[in-house]
Scaffold this active site. Sequence first.
Site, PDB file in Angstrom:
ATOM      1  N   LYS A  22       0.839  -1.203   0.000  1.00 11.19           N
ATOM      2  CA  LYS A  22       0.000   0.000   0.000  1.00 11.19           C
ATOM      3  C   LYS A  22       0.877   1.258   0.000  1.00 11.19           C
ATOM      4  O   LYS A  22       0.657   2.175  -0.790  1.00 11.19           O
ATOM      5  CB  LYS A  22      -0.896   0.018   1.251  1.00 11.19           C
ATOM      6  CG  LYS A  22      -1.600   1.336   1.477  1.00 11.19           C
ATOM      7  CD  LYS A  22      -2.467   1.323   2.705  1.00 11.19           C
ATOM      8  CE  LYS A  22      -1.832   1.893   3.935  1.00 11.19           C
ATOM      9  NZ  LYS A  22      -1.644   3.353   3.951  1.00 11.19           N
ATOM     10  N   ASN A  23       1.869   1.286   0.877  1.00 15.10           N
ATOM     11  CA  ASN A  23       2.656   2.515   1.025  1.00 15.10           C
ATOM     12  C   ASN A  23       3.631   2.736  -0.119  1.00 15.10           C
ATOM     13  O   ASN A  23       4.303   3.768  -0.178  1.00 15.10           O
ATOM     14  CB  ASN A  23       3.403   2.511   2.371  1.00 15.10           C
ATOM     15  CG  ASN A  23       2.442   2.701   3.533  1.00 15.10           C
ATOM     16  OD1 ASN A  23       1.265   2.988   3.331  1.00 15.10           O
ATOM     17  ND2 ASN A  23       2.945   2.529   4.753  1.00 15.10           N
ATOM     18  N   CYS A 117      -6.111  12.563  12.040  1.00 17.11           N
ATOM     19  CA  CYS A 117      -6.429  11.171  11.787  1.00 17.11           C
ATOM     20  C   CYS A 117      -6.795  10.541  13.119  1.00 17.11           C
ATOM     21  O   CYS A 117      -6.741  11.201  14.150  1.00 17.11           O
ATOM     22  CB  CYS A 117      -5.281  10.446  11.085  1.00 17.11           C
ATOM     23  SG  CYS A 117      -4.090   9.697  12.160  1.00 17.11           S
ATOM     24  N   ARG A 122      -1.014  14.545  13.066  1.00 13.05           N
ATOM     25  CA  ARG A 122      -0.247  14.251  11.849  1.00 13.05           C
ATOM     26  C   ARG A 122      -0.093  15.476  10.936  1.00 13.05           C
ATOM     27  O   ARG A 122      -0.731  15.576   9.881  1.00 13.05           O
ATOM     28  CB  ARG A 122      -0.878  13.075  11.085  1.00 13.05           C
ATOM     29  CG  ARG A 122      -0.840  11.786  11.878  1.00 13.05           C
ATOM     30  CD  ARG A 122      -1.360  10.613  11.091  1.00 13.05           C
ATOM     31  NE  ARG A 122      -0.389  10.088  10.155  1.00 13.05           N
ATOM     32  CZ  ARG A 122      -0.629   9.062   9.340  1.00 13.05           C
ATOM     33  NH1 ARG A 122      -1.815   8.482   9.363  1.00 13.05           N
ATOM     34  NH2 ARG A 122       0.293   8.621   8.523  1.00 13.05           N
ATOM     35  N   ASP A 307       3.847   0.661  12.079  1.00 17.42           N
ATOM     36  CA  ASP A 307       2.662   0.028  11.497  1.00 17.42           C
ATOM     37  C   ASP A 307       2.485  -1.424  11.949  1.00 17.42           C
ATOM     38  O   ASP A 307       1.498  -2.066  11.589  1.00 17.42           O
ATOM     39  CB  ASP A 307       2.720   0.094   9.963  1.00 17.42           C
ATOM     40  CG  ASP A 307       2.431   1.496   9.440  1.00 17.42           C
ATOM     41  OD1 ASP A 307       2.020   2.360  10.240  1.00 17.42           O
ATOM     42  OD2 ASP A 307       2.626   1.738   8.234  1.00 17.42           O
ATOM     43  N   ARG A 399      -8.870  -0.466   3.811  1.00 16.40           N
ATOM     44  CA  ARG A 399      -7.969   0.557   3.276  1.00 16.40           C
ATOM     45  C   ARG A 399      -6.581  -0.015   3.042  1.00 16.40           C
ATOM     46  O   ARG A 399      -5.868   0.453   2.153  1.00 16.40           O
ATOM     47  CB  ARG A 399      -7.841   1.726   4.275  1.00 16.40           C
ATOM     48  CG  ARG A 399      -9.058   2.615   4.355  1.00 16.40           C
ATOM     49  CD  ARG A 399      -8.744   3.863   5.132  1.00 16.40           C
ATOM     50  NE  ARG A 399      -7.530   4.480   4.610  1.00 16.40           N
ATOM     51  CZ  ARG A 399      -6.781   5.353   5.263  1.00 16.40           C
ATOM     52  NH1 ARG A 399      -7.128   5.730   6.471  1.00 16.40           N
ATOM     53  NH2 ARG A 399      -5.695   5.859   4.714  1.00 16.40           N
TER      54      ARG A 399
HETATM   55  C1  UD1 Z   1       3.894   6.942   6.361  1.00 18.30           C
HETATM   56  C2  UD1 Z   1       3.065   5.690   6.144  1.00 18.30           C
HETATM   57  C3  UD1 Z   1       2.412   5.228   7.440  1.00 18.30           C
HETATM   58  C4  UD1 Z   1       3.482   5.062   8.521  1.00 18.30           C
HETATM   59  C5  UD1 Z   1       4.348   6.303   8.641  1.00 18.30           C
HETATM   60  C6  UD1 Z   1       5.523   6.115   9.582  1.00 18.30           C
HETATM   61  C7  UD1 Z   1       2.339   5.960   3.863  1.00 18.30           C
HETATM   62  C8  UD1 Z   1       1.225   6.206   2.905  1.00 18.30           C
HETATM   63  N1  UD1 Z   1       2.036   6.001   5.151  1.00 18.30           N
HETATM   64  O1  UD1 Z   1       3.020   7.958   6.803  1.00 18.30           O
HETATM   65  O2  UD1 Z   1       1.765   3.986   7.190  1.00 18.30           O
HETATM   66  O3  UD1 Z   1       2.851   4.822   9.756  1.00 18.30           O
HETATM   67  O4  UD1 Z   1       4.890   6.669   7.357  1.00 18.30           O
HETATM   68  O5  UD1 Z   1       6.309   5.046   9.166  1.00 18.30           O
HETATM   69  O6  UD1 Z   1       3.452   5.690   3.462  1.00 18.30           O
HETATM   70  N2  UD1 Z   1       5.646  14.662  10.845  1.00 18.30           N
HETATM   71  C9  UD1 Z   1       5.585  15.989  11.201  1.00 18.30           C
HETATM   72  N3  UD1 Z   1       5.401  16.894  10.184  1.00 18.30           N
HETATM   73  C10 UD1 Z   1       5.286  16.523   8.877  1.00 18.30           C
HETATM   74  C11 UD1 Z   1       5.354  15.170   8.543  1.00 18.30           C
HETATM   75  C12 UD1 Z   1       5.545  14.248   9.554  1.00 18.30           C
HETATM   76  O7  UD1 Z   1       5.688  16.349  12.374  1.00 18.30           O
HETATM   77  O8  UD1 Z   1       5.128  17.390   8.022  1.00 18.30           O
HETATM   78  C13 UD1 Z   1       5.865  13.650  11.904  1.00 18.30           C
HETATM   79  C14 UD1 Z   1       4.635  12.752  12.080  1.00 18.30           C
HETATM   80  O9  UD1 Z   1       3.669  13.338  12.924  1.00 18.30           O
HETATM   81  C15 UD1 Z   1       5.285  11.507  12.664  1.00 18.30           C
HETATM   82  C16 UD1 Z   1       6.621  11.444  11.942  1.00 18.30           C
HETATM   83  O10 UD1 Z   1       6.886  12.770  11.485  1.00 18.30           O
HETATM   84  O11 UD1 Z   1       5.515  11.680  14.028  1.00 18.30           O
HETATM   85  C17 UD1 Z   1       6.682  10.474  10.791  1.00 18.30           C
HETATM   86  O12 UD1 Z   1       5.571  10.685   9.925  1.00 18.30           O
HETATM   87  P1  UD1 Z   1       5.656  10.376   8.358  1.00 18.30           P
HETATM   88  O13 UD1 Z   1       6.811   9.494   8.100  1.00 18.30           O
HETATM   89  O14 UD1 Z   1       5.570  11.649   7.620  1.00 18.30           O
HETATM   90  O15 UD1 Z   1       4.317   9.555   8.109  1.00 18.30           O
HETATM   91  P2  UD1 Z   1       3.495   9.478   6.776  1.00 18.30           P
HETATM   92  O16 UD1 Z   1       4.375   9.699   5.600  1.00 18.30           O
HETATM   93  O17 UD1 Z   1       2.270  10.300   6.909  1.00 18.30           O
END
Ligand code: UD1
Length: 419
Positions: A22-23, A117, A122, A307, A399
């Site tokens: 998925k990711n 979420c 997030r 995850d 999902r």
């Molecule tokens: C992706 C994965 C999700 C997984 C996560 C962490 C996909 C579609 N989803 O989510 O399944 O749980 O990686 O491995 O690939 N953060 C901020 N600001 C930002 C972006 C992130 O503070 O702008 C923080 C988040 O709150 C979190 C951390 O950084 O604490 C990591 O998040 P991130 O790796 O960005 O997660 P996703 O890409 O949304």
Amino acid sequence: MDYFEIHGLKTLNGVIEVSGAKNAVLPLMAASILNQGKLKISNVPTLSDSITMSKLLKKMGAEVNFESDNSISVDSSKLDNPFAPYDLVKTMRASFYVLGPLLARFGNAKVSLPGGCAWGPRPVDFHLDGLKALGVKISIENGYVIADGSNLIGNKIHFPKISVGATGNIVMVAILAKGTTTITNAASEPEIQQLCEMLNSMGANISGIGTNTLTIKGVTSLNSISNISVIPDRIEAGTFLIAAAAVGGVVEVSNIIPEHLDSVIKSLQKANIELEVKDSSIVIRANVSNILSTNIETNEYPGFPTDLQAQWMMLMCLAKGNSTIKENIYYDRFTHIMELNRLGCNIKLEDSVAIIEGGRRLIGADVMSTDIRASAALIIAALCASGTSKISRVYHIDRGYDKIEEKLTNVGAEIFRKK
Ligand code: UD1
């Protein structure tokens, strides 16, 4: 609304084939915005999230067709509307991935902010700050990011915390920016590796793939590619390994890249679970009475994935002795604790550390899914519980898990989708 009825305590035996990730498929579909011709993406999992991404691409003008052989064809050549509306983005945060490729292709984009979420806020500040560093002018109006990237310039970007999504988004812009971009504290997850490799095959110049420093030399244009196959889903694979370990039996989890599961394999082995790691599968011979309590901490790749935190927590409820889980990625990702406790687990939370009592005997109950991975933990718990459980809100699991009830039924589980 669909729910699962599960009759527990049936051991699992046989082969479970893992679907595409998925990711990985979601950023690859977003990257198809930068591909001018027809792209066949194979090994695509049948998930509501892939359908949401296809709706988004269609809404913007792309042609997207799901084929019978688990592939989709995406033709973005006529895509002409760089706009991602709230009604699609709110159902799937990964829709935000389109912002980068839209900016790189059109020089402007309007993309809804994803909102919160189930387990926390997030934010997307790293995405927006990174874009600004590349010369993108950003304003927020009516819940939308309005971005003007008519002058993209390479820069040095350091993420305060490793972010999968922000790395993907920034890379998709930097490849077409003028000059060189260096991203430090970049994500090295296999899904980001595949995205970067796809972009390089389209003519981008990204080096350092698979490390935490990416160097991107901007190019003036990209070629189109016609084929890509999605890597196997390491989270789905880990979920089935943990399920087999918890329920008992002999299960081969196939069509995987074991290297992507290194931290999970090590944790399972530490918990005294017998594994045979082959080239593209893992055989697990599970004996529930032998599981040893094993503390874990979630971390970015190659650490233990957040995850799989909920599923691991469930497994530790059956281990000899108590254990802890420290969640380092999402400090408040623990909504599954109360539902697991309804099935007979005894888990307490202190700050971002879950304290799990081992040796529990679970009893079936009615429980509610709260997010994709929490739902998977509830399914595993119900498979381990005596009697019948009902899991509501299975749209969460749809999902992220491709035909999960079919795959589990094939190895002996009693799990029924009902309305
Ligand atoms: C992706 C994965 C999700 C997984 C996560 C962490 C996909 C579609 N989803 O989510 O399944 O749980 O990686 O491995 O690939 N953060 C901020 N600001 C930002 C972006 C992130 O503070 O702008 C923080 C988040 O709150 C979190 C951390 O950084 O604490 C990591 O998040 P991130 O790796 O960005 O997660 P996703 O890409 O949304």
